[in-house]
Design a protein around this motif. Structure first.
Motif, PDB file in Angstrom:
ATOM      1  N   LYS A   6      20.252   3.982  34.066  1.00  0.00           N
ATOM      2  CA  LYS A   6      19.523   4.030  32.800  1.00  0.00           C
ATOM      3  C   LYS A   6      18.249   4.861  32.920  1.00  0.00           C
ATOM      4  CE  LYS A   6      21.170  -0.185  30.549  1.00  0.00           C
ATOM      5  NZ  LYS A   6      20.773  -1.467  29.927  1.00  0.00           N
ATOM      6  N   LYS A   7      17.608   4.765  34.059  1.00  0.00           N
ATOM      7  CA  LYS A   7      16.389   5.553  34.284  1.00  0.00           C
ATOM      8  C   LYS A   7      16.719   7.042  34.274  1.00  0.00           C
ATOM      9  CE  LYS A   7      12.658   6.237  37.658  1.00  0.00           C
ATOM     10  NZ  LYS A   7      12.117   5.826  38.989  1.00  0.00           N
ATOM     11  N   ALA A   8      17.828   7.414  34.917  1.00  0.00           N
ATOM     12  CA  ALA A   8      18.188   8.829  35.039  1.00  0.00           C
ATOM     13  C   ALA A   8      18.549   9.452  33.697  1.00  0.00           C
ATOM     14  CB  ALA A   8      19.345   8.991  36.019  1.00  0.00           C
ATOM     15  N   ILE A   9      19.143   8.655  32.778  1.00  0.00           N
ATOM     16  CA  ILE A   9      19.517   9.227  31.485  1.00  0.00           C
ATOM     17  C   ILE A   9      18.350   9.240  30.502  1.00  0.00           C
ATOM     18  CG2 ILE A   9      21.962   8.632  31.717  1.00  0.00           C
ATOM     19  CD1 ILE A   9      21.511   6.324  29.795  1.00  0.00           C
ATOM     20  N   LYS A  10      17.188   8.734  30.938  1.00  0.00           N
ATOM     21  CA  LYS A  10      15.987   8.786  30.107  1.00  0.00           C
ATOM     22  C   LYS A  10      14.873   9.601  30.755  1.00  0.00           C
ATOM     23  CE  LYS A  10      16.775   4.337  27.786  1.00  0.00           C
ATOM     24  NZ  LYS A  10      16.944   4.928  26.454  1.00  0.00           N
ATOM     25  N   MET A  11      15.124  10.140  31.948  1.00  0.00           N
ATOM     26  CA  MET A  11      14.092  10.851  32.706  1.00  0.00           C
ATOM     27  C   MET A  11      14.157  12.341  32.427  1.00  0.00           C
ATOM     28  SD  MET A  11      13.713  11.111  36.868  1.00  0.00           S
ATOM     29  CE  MET A  11      13.853   9.341  37.038  1.00  0.00           C
ATOM     30  N   PRO A  12      13.151  12.914  31.751  1.00  0.00           N
ATOM     31  CA  PRO A  12      13.169  14.355  31.488  1.00  0.00           C
ATOM     32  C   PRO A  12      13.179  15.157  32.786  1.00  0.00           C
ATOM     33  CG  PRO A  12      11.520  13.244  30.142  1.00  0.00           C
ATOM     34  CD  PRO A  12      11.991  12.239  31.147  1.00  0.00           C
ATOM     35  N   SER A  13      13.890  16.266  32.769  1.00  0.00           N
ATOM     36  CA  SER A  13      13.982  17.134  33.941  1.00  0.00           C
ATOM     37  C   SER A  13      13.366  18.489  33.637  1.00  0.00           C
ATOM     38  CB  SER A  13      15.451  17.314  34.349  1.00  0.00           C
ATOM     39  OG  SER A  13      15.588  18.351  35.299  1.00  0.00           O
ATOM     40  N   ALA A  14      12.412  18.893  34.456  1.00  0.00           N
ATOM     41  CA  ALA A  14      11.803  20.214  34.291  1.00  0.00           C
ATOM     42  C   ALA A  14      12.835  21.318  34.496  1.00  0.00           C
ATOM     43  CB  ALA A  14      10.641  20.372  35.264  1.00  0.00           C
ATOM     44  N   ASP A  15      13.840  21.058  35.326  1.00  0.00           N
ATOM     45  CA  ASP A  15      14.868  22.067  35.606  1.00  0.00           C
ATOM     46  C   ASP A  15      15.686  22.414  34.374  1.00  0.00           C
ATOM     47  OD1 ASP A  15      14.101  22.147  38.253  1.00  0.00           O
ATOM     48  OD2 ASP A  15      15.596  20.678  38.904  1.00  0.00           O
ATOM     49  N   PHE A  16      15.819  21.470  33.450  1.00  0.00           N
ATOM     50  CA  PHE A  16      16.684  21.684  32.287  1.00  0.00           C
ATOM     51  C   PHE A  16      15.903  21.827  30.980  1.00  0.00           C
ATOM     52  CE2 PHE A  16      19.401  18.699  35.013  1.00  0.00           C
ATOM     53  CZ  PHE A  16      19.906  19.754  35.757  1.00  0.00           C
ATOM     54  N   ALA A  17      14.574  21.841  31.071  1.00  0.00           N
ATOM     55  CA  ALA A  17      13.744  21.858  29.868  1.00  0.00           C
ATOM     56  C   ALA A  17      13.903  23.145  29.066  1.00  0.00           C
ATOM     57  CB  ALA A  17      12.284  21.652  30.252  1.00  0.00           C
ATOM     58  N   GLN A  72      22.772  21.576  25.050  1.00  0.00           N
ATOM     59  CA  GLN A  72      22.971  20.396  25.884  1.00  0.00           C
ATOM     60  C   GLN A  72      22.654  19.172  25.032  1.00  0.00           C
ATOM     61  OE1 GLN A  72      20.215  20.165  29.204  1.00  0.00           O
ATOM     62  NE2 GLN A  72      18.479  20.844  27.971  1.00  0.00           N
ATOM     63  N   LEU A  73      23.036  17.998  25.491  1.00  0.00           N
ATOM     64  CA  LEU A  73      22.778  16.787  24.718  1.00  0.00           C
ATOM     65  C   LEU A  73      21.300  16.425  24.718  1.00  0.00           C
ATOM     66  CD1 LEU A  73      25.805  14.570  25.816  1.00  0.00           C
ATOM     67  CD2 LEU A  73      25.424  15.565  23.557  1.00  0.00           C
ATOM     68  N   ASN A  74      20.636  16.633  25.842  1.00  0.00           N
ATOM     69  CA  ASN A  74      19.207  16.363  26.000  1.00  0.00           C
ATOM     70  C   ASN A  74      18.750  17.064  27.268  1.00  0.00           C
ATOM     71  OD1 ASN A  74      19.776  14.509  28.310  1.00  0.00           O
ATOM     72  ND2 ASN A  74      20.609  13.191  26.701  1.00  0.00           N
ATOM     73  N   ASN A  75      17.473  16.967  27.586  1.00  0.00           N
ATOM     74  CA  ASN A  75      16.978  17.637  28.791  1.00  0.00           C
ATOM     75  C   ASN A  75      16.675  16.654  29.915  1.00  0.00           C
ATOM     76  OD1 ASN A  75      14.641  16.435  27.806  1.00  0.00           O
ATOM     77  ND2 ASN A  75      13.313  18.168  28.300  1.00  0.00           N
ATOM     78  N   ASN A  76      17.367  15.532  29.901  1.00  0.00           N
ATOM     79  CA  ASN A  76      17.144  14.528  30.933  1.00  0.00           C
ATOM     80  C   ASN A  76      17.920  14.853  32.204  1.00  0.00           C
ATOM     81  OD1 ASN A  76      15.464  13.137  29.182  1.00  0.00           O
ATOM     82  ND2 ASN A  76      17.145  11.901  28.355  1.00  0.00           N
ATOM     83  N   ALA A  97      21.218   8.064  17.122  1.00  0.00           N
ATOM     84  CA  ALA A  97      21.645   6.666  17.183  1.00  0.00           C
ATOM     85  C   ALA A  97      22.240   6.334  18.538  1.00  0.00           C
ATOM     86  CB  ALA A  97      22.656   6.384  16.060  1.00  0.00           C
ATOM     87  N   TYR A  98      23.017   7.264  19.090  1.00  0.00           N
ATOM     88  CA  TYR A  98      23.673   7.026  20.389  1.00  0.00           C
ATOM     89  C   TYR A  98      22.637   6.821  21.491  1.00  0.00           C
ATOM     90  CZ  TYR A  98      26.779   7.603  24.400  1.00  0.00           C
ATOM     91  OH  TYR A  98      27.469   7.393  25.579  1.00  0.00           O
ATOM     92  N   PHE A  99      21.564   7.640  21.468  1.00  0.00           N
ATOM     93  CA  PHE A  99      20.562   7.565  22.531  1.00  0.00           C
ATOM     94  C   PHE A  99      19.370   6.671  22.160  1.00  0.00           C
ATOM     95  CE2 PHE A  99      22.566  11.766  23.472  1.00  0.00           C
ATOM     96  CZ  PHE A  99      23.053  11.429  24.731  1.00  0.00           C
ATOM     97  N   ALA A 100      19.470   5.960  21.057  1.00  0.00           N
ATOM     98  CA  ALA A 100      18.325   5.180  20.568  1.00  0.00           C
ATOM     99  C   ALA A 100      17.984   4.014  21.472  1.00  0.00           C
ATOM    100  CB  ALA A 100      18.581   4.685  19.145  1.00  0.00           C
ATOM    101  N   ASP A 101      18.967   3.423  22.114  1.00  0.00           N
ATOM    102  CA  ASP A 101      18.729   2.212  22.933  1.00  0.00           C
ATOM    103  C   ASP A 101      17.934   2.601  24.164  1.00  0.00           C
ATOM    104  OD1 ASP A 101      20.884  -0.170  24.707  1.00  0.00           O
ATOM    105  OD2 ASP A 101      18.749  -0.191  24.197  1.00  0.00           O
TER     106      ASP A 101
END
Length: 508
Positions: A252-263, A275-279, A504-508
């Motif tokens: 759960k931490k990894a799917i909420k942790m922003p990554s500078a590599d993918f920003a 991409q879906l997000n930059n985490n 909605a999918y990533f809201a939790d």
């Protein structure tokens, strides 16, 4: 230990990938064939990363022979529906042109379908498309409840879902400690087409054969090496299999942790999605672990939520190369060995793994992947040097006891025979699939692609001359139509636009 007959209660499911290729040996550039059904909803045939990467899925079975025959039937069905294409029988891909030639898998216009495609676009921008057309076998495995009842009794505990989860985590830790065993026995990607590397630099001391095949003389599985389906950046996440809540929290931490590599990759600004997000992980499936704890998810449920809800139901082994010398890509003997190996992993002590242990396990694995067949190659066991052969022989002595128990009610001694076939590889590395590949390439002075084409044509011809074993072709045709009906229903039920759906999918 369990009474005789226990092996008949083991449950398995197999997911086997295969690239569709043209008769000239190049990657197929056609869309996923419509007569194979909807890739979103078909029960047995889907795609993975790209439109050309098929994935065959067997239902959960207790009969090993039946699972292999189901795989063979799905191959035959695919050949019938697309007779002008072959299925690539190796893990490392055939000749690939430009990355843009690899078409992202398309799952229709529903929100969940668009999300699956966008996730793959994110993988393309993060890691490149070449890594995503590597094929493998995923082996899903579970013990019967009777096993866990006996396991709990032996430890003086009550059998409950938390105890079962602890048991499966114990198995997973031991698999990680001894993953090198599977790499040595079943690694089947010691060579690759130079088109896979393109202009990328590699520090590996490759040798060359034919027009463009690169290989390492003692390698077992380049697919599992740093060249293949791995992500070194994820090793710093510290996601471990010591406690279930610890594992879930790490994911759960990894799917909420922003990554500078993918920003730098767009993810929604002004409607521009790459991409879906930059985490660190777009979704949980992006965690490239060779083994995973699993539970069947409910509709809309994330994998970690399923584990949180009811604990571990089965485990997934993702470190298996396709066996190019088996038309199904996996054999009955291999499955029987995995039964023995995973049972052994459940029965022997399995202390918690920490950072230093993970470093040692990774080092042993890399040594086996690149130099596993080198005479007297050394690994580290408890910080002491030991030859791969000596360590394997110690393990096989214990596996032999389990095989004898599994075979108590058997007349054909199938588990002992399967174990003997693998033991022969320990005593003679030339019997491993990786050595057989290298030896054939050198003896015939041919490219890896030429060997792959020989086998692909052979397996297609064999499939065309036999009947179906388990699946009736009419049933598979009905599944094809049902899958399209399901896709239409899903698309019609969407109430949100795509941006709101993702929020909605990533809201939790």
């Amino acid at each position: 230990m369990q009474p005789a007959g226990f092996s008949a209660q083991l449950s398995r499911g197999i997911e086997k990938e295969a690239l569709r290729i043209k008769p000239n040996g190049q990657l197929a550039d056609s869309p996923h064939p419509k007569n194979l059904g909807s890739a979103l909803t078909h029960s047995y045939i889907t795609t993975d990363y790209s439109e050309s990467l098929l994935e065959f899925i067997t239902p959960v079975e207790q009969n090993t022979k039946k699972s292999i025959e189901q795989l063979l039937d799905l191959h035959k069905f695919s050949y019938q529906q697309h007779p002008n294409e072959l299925l690539w029988p190796m893990s490392m891909p055939c000749f690939v042109g430009k990355e843009d030639d690899i078409q992202l898998a398309y799952y229709g216009e529903s929100n969940i379908g668009k999300m699956k495609t966008l996730y793959r676009e994110g993988l393309k921008h993060r890691y490149g498309s070449y890594m995503q057309v590597i094929s493998g076998v995923h082996f899903n495995f579970s013990f019967p409840i009777s096993f866990w009842q006996a396991w709990a009794k032996d430890k003086g505990q009550d059998c409950c879902k938390d105890m079962i989860s602890c048991g499966y985590l114990s198995v997973l830790r031991n698999v990680k400690r001894h993953l090198w065993v599977l790499a040595y026995l079943f690694g089947a990607s010691p060579a690759l087409c130079s088109s896979f590397l393109k202009d990328k630099k590699s520090n590996f001391p490759f040798e060359k054969i034919g027009k463009g095949t690169l290989y390492l003389p003692y390698a077992t599985s380049l697919r599992m090496s740093d060249l293949g389906y791995t992500n070194k950046a994820q090793s710093s996440l510290g996601i471990r299999y010591n406690q279930l809540d610890e594992y879930i929290a790490g994911i759960k931490k990894a799917i909420k942790m922003p990554s500078a590599d993918f920003a730098h990759i767009p993810y929604g600004k002004n409607g521009d999605y790459k991409q879906l997000n930059n985490n660190v992980l777009q979704i949980e499936n992006e965690y490239y672990s060779p083994v995973r704890p699993k539970r069947v998810t409910l509709s809309g449920e994330k994998p970690s939520e399923a584990l949180e809800r009811d604990g571990i139901q089965y485990i997934e082994i993702r470190a298996l190369d396709i066996d190019p010398f088996s038309p199904a890509g996996v054999s009955e003997d291999q499955v029987k060995f995995l039964d023995l190996f995973l049972t052994w992993c459940a029965l022997v002590e399995s202390p918690e793994l920490h950072a230093s242990d993970e470093f040692l396990n990774t080092a042993n694995m890399q040594q086996t992947l690149l130099y596993g067949r080198k005479p007297n190659v050394k690994l580290k066991r408890d910080d002491q040097d030991i030859s791969l052969t000596d360590w394997a022989l110690d393990i096989f002595a214990e596996l032999k006891i389990i095989a004898e128990i599994f075979d108590q009610d058997s007349t054909n001694k199938a588990y002992q025979l399967a174990l003997e076939k693998q033991l022969a590889k320990i005593n003679n590395s030339d019997l491993t699939p990786s050595a057989k590949i290298i030896n054939q390439l050198l003896e015939q002075n041919i490219d890896n692609g030429a060997l792959g084409m020989q086998l692909a044509k052979q397996y297609q011809a064999e499939a065309n001359t036999r009947g179906f074993y388990q699946f009736d072709p009419e049933y598979l045709n009905q599944e094809t139509q049902k899958s399209f009906d399901k896709q239409v229903s899903i698309e019609a039920s969407d109430k949100l636009d795509f941006t709101d759906f993702l929020q909605a999918y990533f809201a939790d």
